[in-house]
Design an enzyme around this catalytic site. Structure first.
Site, PDB file in Angstrom:
ATOM      1  N   GLU C  29       0.831  -1.201   0.000  1.00  0.00           N
ATOM      2  CA  GLU C  29       0.000   0.000   0.000  1.00  0.00           C
ATOM      3  C   GLU C  29       0.864   1.248   0.000  1.00  0.00           C
ATOM      4  OE1 GLU C  29      -2.292  -0.672   3.506  1.00  0.00           O
ATOM      5  OE2 GLU C  29      -3.129  -2.517   2.660  1.00  0.00           O
ATOM      6  N   GLU C  70      -4.940  -6.467   2.501  1.00  0.00           N
ATOM      7  CA  GLU C  70      -3.721  -7.196   2.878  1.00  0.00           C
ATOM      8  C   GLU C  70      -3.754  -8.665   2.512  1.00  0.00           C
ATOM      9  OE1 GLU C  70      -5.043  -4.837   4.683  1.00  0.00           O
ATOM     10  OE2 GLU C  70      -3.426  -3.405   5.035  1.00  0.00           O
ATOM     11  N   PHE C  93       1.992  -1.910   8.813  1.00  0.00           N
ATOM     12  CA  PHE C  93       2.152  -2.172  10.241  1.00  0.00           C
ATOM     13  C   PHE C  93       2.039  -3.683  10.451  1.00  0.00           C
ATOM     14  CE2 PHE C  93       0.880   2.221  10.232  1.00  0.00           C
ATOM     15  CZ  PHE C  93       1.479   2.789  11.338  1.00  0.00           C
ATOM     16  N   ASP C  95       0.881  -5.103  12.846  1.00  0.00           N
ATOM     17  CA  ASP C  95      -0.433  -5.378  13.444  1.00  0.00           C
ATOM     18  C   ASP C  95      -1.425  -5.877  12.397  1.00  0.00           C
ATOM     19  OD1 ASP C  95      -0.136  -3.443  16.193  1.00  0.00           O
ATOM     20  OD2 ASP C  95       1.020  -2.856  14.439  1.00  0.00           O
ATOM     21  N   PHE C  96      -1.137  -5.578  11.128  1.00  0.00           N
ATOM     22  CA  PHE C  96      -2.097  -5.953  10.087  1.00  0.00           C
ATOM     23  C   PHE C  96      -1.969  -7.405   9.659  1.00  0.00           C
ATOM     24  CE2 PHE C  96      -1.658  -1.252   8.641  1.00  0.00           C
ATOM     25  CZ  PHE C  96      -2.256  -0.835   9.822  1.00  0.00           C
ATOM     26  N   ILE C  97      -1.069  -8.147  10.266  1.00  0.00           N
ATOM     27  CA  ILE C  97      -1.067  -9.588   9.977  1.00  0.00           C
ATOM     28  C   ILE C  97      -2.423 -10.171  10.386  1.00  0.00           C
ATOM     29  CG2 ILE C  97       1.424  -9.928  10.202  1.00  0.00           C
ATOM     30  CD1 ILE C  97       0.907 -11.169  12.970  1.00  0.00           C
ATOM     31  N   HIS C 139      -1.432  -0.363  16.518  1.00  0.00           N
ATOM     32  CA  HIS C 139      -0.337   0.056  15.628  1.00  0.00           C
ATOM     33  C   HIS C 139       1.025   0.024  16.326  1.00  0.00           C
ATOM     34  CE1 HIS C 139      -3.790   1.670  13.422  1.00  0.00           C
ATOM     35  NE2 HIS C 139      -3.022   1.791  12.369  1.00  0.00           N
TER      36      HIS C 139
HETATM   37  C1  LIG Z   1      -5.964  -3.136   7.703  1.00  0.00           C
HETATM   38  C2  LIG Z   1      -5.305  -1.826   7.567  1.00  0.00           C
HETATM   39  N1  LIG Z   1      -4.531  -1.569   6.489  1.00  0.00           N
HETATM   40  C3  LIG Z   1      -3.902  -0.384   6.344  1.00  0.00           C
HETATM   41  C4  LIG Z   1      -4.028   0.580   7.304  1.00  0.00           C
HETATM   42  C5  LIG Z   1      -3.258   1.898   7.178  1.00  0.00           C
HETATM   43  N2  LIG Z   1      -4.223   2.974   6.830  1.00  0.00           N
HETATM   44  C6  LIG Z   1      -4.796   3.721   7.779  1.00  0.00           C
HETATM   45  S1  LIG Z   1      -5.919   4.780   7.123  1.00  0.00           S
HETATM   46  C7  LIG Z   1      -5.624   4.216   5.569  1.00  0.00           C
HETATM   47  C8  LIG Z   1      -6.365   4.813   4.413  1.00  0.00           C
HETATM   48  C9  LIG Z   1      -7.845   4.605   4.560  1.00  0.00           C
HETATM   49  O1  LIG Z   1      -8.495   5.232   3.495  1.00  0.00           O
HETATM   50  P1  LIG Z   1     -10.062   5.459   3.543  1.00  0.00           P
HETATM   51  O2  LIG Z   1     -10.735   4.175   3.908  1.00  0.00           O
HETATM   52  O3  LIG Z   1     -10.479   6.096   2.273  1.00  0.00           O
HETATM   53  O4  LIG Z   1     -10.294   6.437   4.767  1.00  0.00           O
HETATM   54  P2  LIG Z   1      -9.821   7.958   4.852  1.00  0.00           P
HETATM   55  O5  LIG Z   1      -8.411   7.959   5.382  1.00  0.00           O
HETATM   56  O6  LIG Z   1      -9.914   8.558   3.495  1.00  0.00           O
HETATM   57  O7  LIG Z   1     -10.749   8.583   5.837  1.00  0.00           O
HETATM   58  C10 LIG Z   1      -4.670   3.219   5.561  1.00  0.00           C
HETATM   59  C11 LIG Z   1      -4.170   2.522   4.365  1.00  0.00           C
HETATM   60  C12 LIG Z   1      -4.828   0.285   8.435  1.00  0.00           C
HETATM   61  N3  LIG Z   1      -4.958   1.173   9.443  1.00  0.00           N
HETATM   62  N4  LIG Z   1      -5.462  -0.899   8.533  1.00  0.00           N
END
Ligand SMILES: Cc1ncc(C[n+]2csc(CCOP(=O)(O)OP(=O)(O)O)c2C)c(N)n1
Ligand SMILES: Cc1ncc(C[n+]2csc(CCOP(=O)(O)OP(=O)(O)O)c2C)c(N)n1
Ligand SMILES: [Mg+2]
Ligand SMILES: [Mg+2]
Lengths: 338, 323, 338, 323
Positions: C29, C70, C93, C95-97, C139
């Site tokens: 990502e 993921e 992170f 934690d995302f496992i 996290h």
């Molecule tokens: C399972 C997981 N993967 C990746 C992340 C890292 N992460 C946190 S917010 C985000 C983007 C989320 O985008 P969206 O759903 O559009 O929400 P927005 O930030 O636009 O409010 C990511 C990739 C996470 N917290 N959890």
């Protein structure tokens, strides 16, 4: 007292608690069976027959059959438990925590802490685990160590029909989330089970064999294997304490330490993988808190660092066997032929 | 449905509280006093408020990592939230959760959530409770355009239809997931709402920067879901005024993009313009609310700053009810 | 030799290996950033800036930005690795496992065994882990014990920029799947890193402090904490071996046992949860294989059995601190003020 | 596209091998000689063969827990498969995998898989390789009507469209996931194919019990995917002739359902009828193949029975290439 199989004891506990607590719901894959089919809801109670009859008695609102979506199953169970229900969710195989671990590990286990103690999540996740039926690498695992390592969860591992009923009732009535692990090779195990309501407090180990020469610690299927080893040793004049932990979180440290203080010798038997597992966990506990009492190296009897193999000969070589436990005790006692 | 003057004032007030809460945090964070990751909701206020103003405590919502707006709109205590983000003992979570884990179950706020996509399945469970509790309550899962790609979100939509539960999947499409555009990451034949429709649920799609559009769509959605007990989905196009998290350089924005959205897609300005043009409220009414809100935020920050830091020993509590 | 930060050393290793091996691809990502935006692909290299510049140099076919999925990221990485690519997948992170554990645990780790050894899956899963930046419960975790328990995976945990580059190059060239854990609190750590190509063989611990009084074992961020404790103790005339494991699977048992044979005292420091963790794993190893050499109870310095808290004071109380390590060593030596 | 006599014979032969392999296993399992869980593919042969007959070794497939048919159709050695299911050292996986984990990477068979929904993401990765290898290869993920509800399947479809890779999602809808009907568990506006279309990929839907329909649909799908390099989806309605696993009482079947599907929805009978009616093959041609196949299966069983059991010491090998 009625004699029944472990799967029947679990089914009985579920029936009795559904009757007693109108807020209790059950959900999982095929916990009903036959939904959306010409044959109709069959109340078959899943491939393990542990939820048999629940649907016929309590209906679709409380006995909820789900699609194959474990993350949604655990998430839905968590959401219902956060908002007033008591929930028993079933994972057909413990190996499937792989597809829903986030909900177990980062959600259910952590809600109360992350939210500053201002919530409760009375959820039991039943999962069927363990090797011995040639189900191969993805349907035979014992992931209790991973689950035990997760703060916020309790982990219960019954080894008899009597314990299964009493511990399951205790788990359902517990206000914290509880992982309830049912060993597939023990479902057919028979034992006496009272009809009446009783609970077994979570966190108390049980001494299933008594003897001052060595301490054998085990859970689930390994309890029976350890008892067999202890009986063989008893015939040779060697008396072992065999401790059935019953739950790995909370862990009955006192029972383990007390026994080792007496015997000075520890043999930990575990069906989980050897690295970062329950065997090392207990070895660490004892080597830090009962070190002075130890008279011999700690013996850990576990499977090798491999996946669970399929073929009978290979799976037998993988699983700790009573003879290996016996040999480990003899080693701990410094005896020949070990 | 026509809103009363008081309802209009209340709605504006809520949006303004969220806006000022976030704009102030944006400044406070520069001071280094606030720890951890903070994701600001500025720009999306009309979504949270247009929806939550129509909910009761029997209705439950679950939020995301960008949760401040949903929390405020659902009635979480602003002082308690600010104190939580400051990591103080007086915080809603006693300083244990922080920005990404603010919750208030009694208020029907099942928590901000640091795991993208984790909320939707939990909302299905809350909908199971709502169905059993028989008070016509619904549950709402807020998800972003990034979260809509997480498998959990799809599983939840399918399960909600299968179980026939009153769960509403609200997709806040602010067109970015972190640095990535929805044009790249979200594959659809039509829209995120269209993917929801493919599960056999009704879906709506509208402008999330216009409080009145959000409000009227949601009035319809809520009526439908409370009436039928079935799930539904809503996609709302909105804007994120700040970076993904504080410290994001936002190189991915087009030239002038931020200025444009802050002027043309500002839900507060749009609201003010509409209500004054339609003579529903006077400019003074709004100015008065603005002043009140600024004071309230100032007070919340003061409260947070003066609040005691947590006792290190409390790191050990609240893991279990009994162990 | 150039001095650079750990994040830069990782970025350098990725650039050099992408250059050297045309079959290598990277995915995750925002590993590019700006895809599908008006600003355009920015090659920002994700929130951690570890993949910066790769897209600009190697393009979309080898530097693949993914949706937030993921399970599909790890699954796709696995499928590509099974069919001829070398792959580095990034989990933002560790934690995302939780949302992709099945692909790691039941797929990637088990392919070779389940398929009877007739396959290879050269995949590196980079994951950013650890506490210390107030990222709270979801996290900040250190799940290396769970991953170490999974047969079929190797688990690498660098503690310096030099090791990060050499171990990452070794991991990418390894034909088995490797979990590469990068501690977020160490990304800014500076150290000397050679420009030229070098690898550090996986499975060899490094002695970062030498001294015969006690053995301290640590990984990642805890290596620095242990070294600080050892330095403070040195000033008091207490000399410790500090072993940086570098990888937990394979584990350099020999290095641990050799040191304990010398010192007779073991202090295991770990940032992971206390139950069924790496501390117990190593305590189990030593209490079974070097028991006779032990002169004192094994000391395990770990966080408590709680999630990772948010507030600074709470997180500090959660994380093992150098003073606690120092006190544990003094306890092991039976000294006052411990 | 018209198939040659040889192609027709080969196709029938493959379907027959799968059918007899499974029917024989059904009997062998009663003897108790075969351990573990075995899921039989009988009834679905036209799907595996109608697809795999058009693939090369540059094309890769990934299968499910019900994998025997896909393995045979993709060219796995039948003796080696039988020996594997018998848990012998001569098995394709040396007895380590068993029925649910048969694979042959060289043949482009990335494995049966015991985890429902695990295959689709892996197929996306194989498609990434196919794209890079530039030999117009495709990858195919077989999923059931149950697997289509697993989050991983949705994630994979979205990602395949985002990455523009030649991945084909084949949904074998046999209308049951274990004891549960697709009418209950699969929520759709139209079909499983329709859910795939919502991701912006082309999707087809057809009768999986008619080899010729499967073959012609797949000819079209493969031409499209090889040409564009884009993903696609195909839903094929088919039938499962046995229980979910051996030992399933199948109470969920309607009265006479099994007899009906075995007579009216039998892809082998349908094939025979069509080719003989159209005079493409004679009845004798088919009888001859039937006899050959029975002999081949007999031989495979004999081979398995006579093969050595694994050496217990081998439980420790093949975990790593080097450790
Ligand atoms: C399972 C997981 N993967 C990746 C992340 C890292 N992460 C946190 S917010 C985000 C983007 C989320 O985008 P969206 O759903 O559009 O929400 P927005 O930030 O636009 O409010 C990511 C990739 C996470 N917290 N959890
Ligand atoms: C993640 C996961 N959940 C549940 C199961 C148990 N299980 C095995 S097969 C099956 C049904 C699958 O149905 P479908 O996808 O339609 O395939 P079919 O059996 O019809 O071929 C289930 C629930 C599993 N193996 N993996
Ligand atoms: Mg977004
Ligand atoms: Mg099916």
């Amino acid at each position: 007292m009625a004699v029944m199989m472990m799967r029947e004891a679990i089914n009985l506990a579920l029936h009795q608690e559904m009757e007693r607590d109108p807020d209790l719901i059950v959900l999982g894959e095929d916990v009903v069976g036959g939904m959306g089919t010409a044959g109709g809801p069959e109340s078959v109670g899943g491939v393990w027959r542990t939820t048999t009859g629940l649907y016929a008695k309590y209906g679709a609102e409380r006995v909820i059959d789900t699609p194959i979506s474990e993350s949604a199953i655990i998430g839905a169970a968590a959401g219902a438990a956060l908002t007033g229900q008591r929930v028993v969710a079933e994972l057909m195989f413990a190996d499937f925590i792989g597809v829903c671990m986030d909900q177990i590990w980062n959600q259910v286990a952590k809600f109360r802490y992350m939210f500053g103690g201002r919530t409760r999540c009375p959820l039991v996740i039943r999962m069927i685990y363990g090797a011995g039926v040639n189900a191969a690498a993805q349907h035979s695992q014992s992931p209790h160590a991973m689950l035990t390592s997760m703060p916020g969860l309790k982990v219960v591992m019954p080894s008899t029909p009597y314990d299964a009923k009493g511990l399951l009732l205790a788990a359902i009535r517990d206000d914290d989330p509880v992982i309830f692990m049912e060993h597939k090779a023990l479902f057919g195990l028979r034992g006496e089970v009272p009809e009446e309501d009783y609970t077994i407090p979570i966190g108390h180990a049980q001494l299933v064999r008594e003897g001052g020469d060595a301490t054998i610690v085990a859970t689930g299927q390994m309890v029976g294997f350890a008892a067999r080893a202890a009986d063989a040793l008893a015939a040779q004049g060697i008396a072992c304490d065999v401790l059935d932990l019953r739950s790995t979180s909370p862990l009955d440290e006192e029972a383990i330490l007390d026994s080792v203080e007496q015997t000075g010798r520890l043999i930990v038997v575990d069906e989980g993988p050897p690295r970062c597992g329950l065997a090392g966990d207990i070895a660490g506990l004892v080597s830090s808190k009962a070190f002075m009492a130890l008279k011999a190296p700690i013996e850990m009897v576990t499977p090798p660092h491999t996946p669970v193999p399929f073929a009978r000969e290979l799976e037998r070589a993988y699983l700790p066997q009573p003879e290996q436990i016996e040999a480990a005790v003899r080693r701990a006692l410094g005896l020949q032929g070990a | 449905m026509q809103l009363s003057r008081d309802a209009l004032k209340q709605a504006y007030r809520q949006m303004k509280v969220i806006r000022e809460f976030e704009e102030r945090l944006h400044l406070e964070i520069q001071t280094g006093e606030i720890a951890g990751f903070t994701h600001l909701y500025s720009g999306q206020e009309a979504v949270a408020v247009g929806i939550c103003e129509q909910l009761t405590d029997d209705d439950r919502i679950i939020s995301t990592h960008r949760g401040h707006g949903h929390c405020i709109a659902k009635g979480c205590d602003v002082k308690g939230m600010m104190a939580e983000i400051y990591g103080r003992a007086t915080g809603l979570c006693k300083g244990k959760g922080g920005s990404m884990h603010i919750a208030d179950i009694e208020k029907g706020m099942l928590g901000a959530n640091g795991i993208v996509g984790a909320g939707a399945p939990i909302a299905v469970g809350a909908a199971i409770s709502a169905k059993r509790q028989g008070r016509k309550g619904v549950s709402i899962a807020f998800s972003g355009d990034g979260a809509c790609n997480q498998g959990t979100t799809f599983e939840a939509m399918n399960m909600a239809v299968v179980l026939k539960v009153p769960c509403i999947f609200v997709f806040e499409n602010n067109h970015y997931s972190e640095h990535t555009g929805d044009a790249y990451a979200v594959a659809t034949a039509s829209s995120i709402a269209g993917r929801a429709e493919a599960f056999g649920m009704r879906a709506w799609h509208g402008n999330g920067c216009d409080f009145f559009e959000v409000h009227s769509i949601m009035a319809e959605v809520l009526a439908y879901v409370r009436e039928t007990g079935l799930p539904a989905a809503v996609e709302l196009d909105t804007e994120r005024f700040f970076g993904h998290f504080e410290g994001d350089a936002q190189k991915y924005r087009g030239p002038g993009e931020l200025d444009r959205i802050r002027s043309e897609r500002n839900c507060l300005a749009i609201f003010r313009e509409k209500v004054t043009a339609a003579k529903l409220l006077e400019g003074e009414d709004i100015d008065a609310i603005d002043a009140e809100v600024l004071a309230e935020i100032e007070e919340a920050v003061g409260h947070a700053r003066q609040s005691p830091r947590p006792d290190p020993a409390d790191a050990l509590t609240d893991v279990y009810i009994s162990y």
